[in-house]
Design an enzyme around this catalytic site. Sequence first.
Site, short mmCIF file in Angstrom:
data_model
loop_
_atom_site.label_atom_id
_atom_site.label_comp_id
_atom_site.label_asym_id
_atom_site.label_seq_id
_atom_site.Cartn_x
_atom_site.Cartn_y
_atom_site.Cartn_z
N ASN A 42 0.86 -1.19 0.00
CA ASN A 42 0.00 0.00 0.00
C ASN A 42 0.89 1.24 0.00
O ASN A 42 1.43 1.63 1.03
CB ASN A 42 -0.91 -0.01 1.23
CG ASN A 42 -1.97 1.08 1.19
OD1 ASN A 42 -1.91 1.97 0.34
ND2 ASN A 42 -2.92 1.02 2.09
N ASN A 50 -6.10 6.50 -1.26
CA ASN A 50 -7.05 5.90 -2.21
C ASN A 50 -7.61 4.58 -1.71
O ASN A 50 -8.23 3.83 -2.47
CB ASN A 50 -6.39 5.71 -3.59
CG ASN A 50 -5.19 4.76 -3.56
OD1 ASN A 50 -5.04 3.97 -2.63
ND2 ASN A 50 -4.35 4.84 -4.56
N ASP A 51 -7.41 4.27 -0.43
CA ASP A 51 -7.91 3.00 0.09
C ASP A 51 -9.42 2.90 -0.05
O ASP A 51 -9.95 1.85 -0.44
CB ASP A 51 -7.52 2.84 1.57
CG ASP A 51 -6.04 2.56 1.75
OD1 ASP A 51 -5.32 2.49 0.74
OD2 ASP A 51 -5.61 2.41 2.92
N GLY A 105 -6.02 -2.72 0.29
CA GLY A 105 -5.45 -1.39 0.12
C GLY A 105 -4.18 -1.31 -0.70
O GLY A 105 -3.64 -0.22 -0.91
N ASP A 155 -1.77 -1.07 -3.93
CA ASP A 155 -2.02 -0.22 -5.10
C ASP A 155 -0.78 -0.14 -5.99
O ASP A 155 0.26 -0.74 -5.71
CB ASP A 155 -2.48 1.17 -4.67
CG ASP A 155 -1.59 1.80 -3.61
OD1 ASP A 155 -0.36 1.55 -3.64
OD2 ASP A 155 -2.11 2.55 -2.76
N ASP A 161 -6.60 -13.59 -20.14
CA ASP A 161 -7.31 -14.40 -19.17
C ASP A 161 -8.32 -15.32 -19.89
O ASP A 161 -8.88 -14.96 -20.91
CB ASP A 161 -8.04 -13.48 -18.20
CG ASP A 161 -8.78 -14.24 -17.12
OD1 ASP A 161 -8.12 -14.90 -16.31
OD2 ASP A 161 -10.03 -14.16 -17.09
N GLU A 221 -4.00 -17.78 -21.20
CA GLU A 221 -4.24 -18.72 -20.11
C GLU A 221 -5.02 -19.91 -20.66
O GLU A 221 -6.18 -19.78 -21.05
CB GLU A 221 -5.03 -18.06 -18.98
CG GLU A 221 -5.32 -19.01 -17.83
CD GLU A 221 -6.39 -18.50 -16.89
OE1 GLU A 221 -6.34 -18.86 -15.70
OE2 GLU A 221 -7.28 -17.75 -17.33
#
Length: 620
Positions: A143, A148-149, A169, A171, A336, A365
Amino acid sequence: MNRQIVFITFLTFFVSHLAAQSIAPLDRVEPMNWWTGMQNPKLQLLIHGNNIAAREVQLSNYPGVTLEKINKVENANYLFIDLTIAANTQPGSFTITFLSKNKKDKKLTYNYELKAKHTDAVRAQGVTNKDLIYLIMPDRFANGDKTNDIVKGMRETTINRDSMFYRHGGDIQGVIDHLDYIRDLGITTIWMTPEIENDMPHASYHGYAATDFYKIDPRYGTNDLYKIYVDKCHEKGLKVIKDVVPNHCGSESWFMLDMPMKDWVHVWPKYTQTTYKDQPAMDPHRAEMDWKLQVDGWFVPSMPDMNESNPYVANYLTQNYIWWIEYAGVDGFRIDTYAYNDLQFMANWMTAVKNEYPKFTIFGETLVHSIASQAFYCDGNVINQGFDTKLPGITDIAVKDGIYESLNGKFGWMEGVSSIYNVLSQDFLYKDPTRNLVFMDNHDMSRYYSMVKEDLNKYKAGLAMLFTTRGIPEIYYGTEILMKNFSDPDGKVREDFKGGWAEDKINKFTAQGRDEKENDAFNFIKKLANYRKTSEALQTGKLMQYVPENGVYVYFRYTDNKTVMIVFNSNDKEVSLATKRFEERIGNHKSARNVVSDAMLSNIEMLNVPAMTTWVIELN
């Protein structure tokens, strides 16, 4: 979300425009800007706004820009505008004006910017078998910006590090703060799970339920910060992979709340999930319904399946990913859930990306059930697919399983130490197996250290094989400090990296914060990874392997100038290995250096290899 509610929502598409009063007169223009000098002169703009289709569209005169067509679709809140941007068009901007027939309504304008395409060699440079990838879940790594949490207005506003389901949290700034740690470990490339906005009500920290394809999630940072992150990585000699998800979006995506048309996603009479089977894609005896279920069924109820056969969807997705490459300068994509996409769309998409960025790397993937299934999804039409996917490489789960079985002993049809040999012996199925990603775990799988029963010797032996076999190796964050757990549920393998939060009492980013065993593991990876950085034999050398005998597997990576010999002893006791059998590759070499311990081996005619150990020795 209740499955029936999901489909009630989507089957009432035709009345979605009744909510138009909550939509701004001009809500979105996507892509919000573009570039001159692109190989493809065509550009399709998605315009979203309250009853925008009722307005007349005008473009200011701009040399080289031609308005080809204005497309109206089922939802009057959308327009799709087709433009041509000639090859000699200069950077600048032009105005798009939306005029209303109702004189009471003000005209709407958008200043559309065309920037010059970047020409820096360090951008979109591609990821190759010279690289070593470090996979990070940004919410769980560090974090760097507590402001920006929690972001007001988003559907999830809880930080709870004691729960595996809530956001913690972490980032983008947290990753930036630890770039030196990552680089010094010997890593050359960072892959983060998706950073784009996932404004879902619960447990979307993973990033795979996008609600805005053009926006970094505010809890991770901003678009500008993401670009800074890529630039800083490049400054430090690190490459960047962006994780992309064309197969599906989040059910709270802005365009799901006001769909452009009823077939923007695959909608069934009732909720229909993918079968999670890959066989119908390649089965010559398949029932077409099974193929449809594989690619058109939803991944989970909260992730609508994008209809990639819809040309508007295809344009939207293709332009979005090209936009991110040009905007941020990323070097590769990981796709993905590749096996659940429309393969023709993916081939077209792959071609469009490679036409613009020839060196760019893409791997998909493919958690499938056999080596042949993996090869089916790779490019080249080399095994009678009858179709070329254009996909350069895949996530090589067969190599992963082969190494595990070689470490842990015979299991089912696997054959212990021979397992990895057997897997690699089938590399003839691929056009180029060196473009495959090789790995031992990731954010969806039980952690490597737990899978080898927390046996440090096995841990080292397996990683030594991973770093020295063919392909592009990847390790999951925390592997270097022996993070452990089994993926039941997945949150257990997505724990925080201790030291990434200011309130952490232990900092495992430092030697002082790690215990003796963790430092041993860290130093092992650092030593071998940094050696790999400078070894042309391990990066691009050919592979020669020998049939395992008496629990020992021997292979070589070599070029004209260097030869590295790898010896894996899977036995529970030391083995004395006579090397005359390998003289075809050893040649005139008489001595060697153990690249991990730096011990010199003055005579390599007989090697005494400790129990459950992989030796990596450079021949002299």
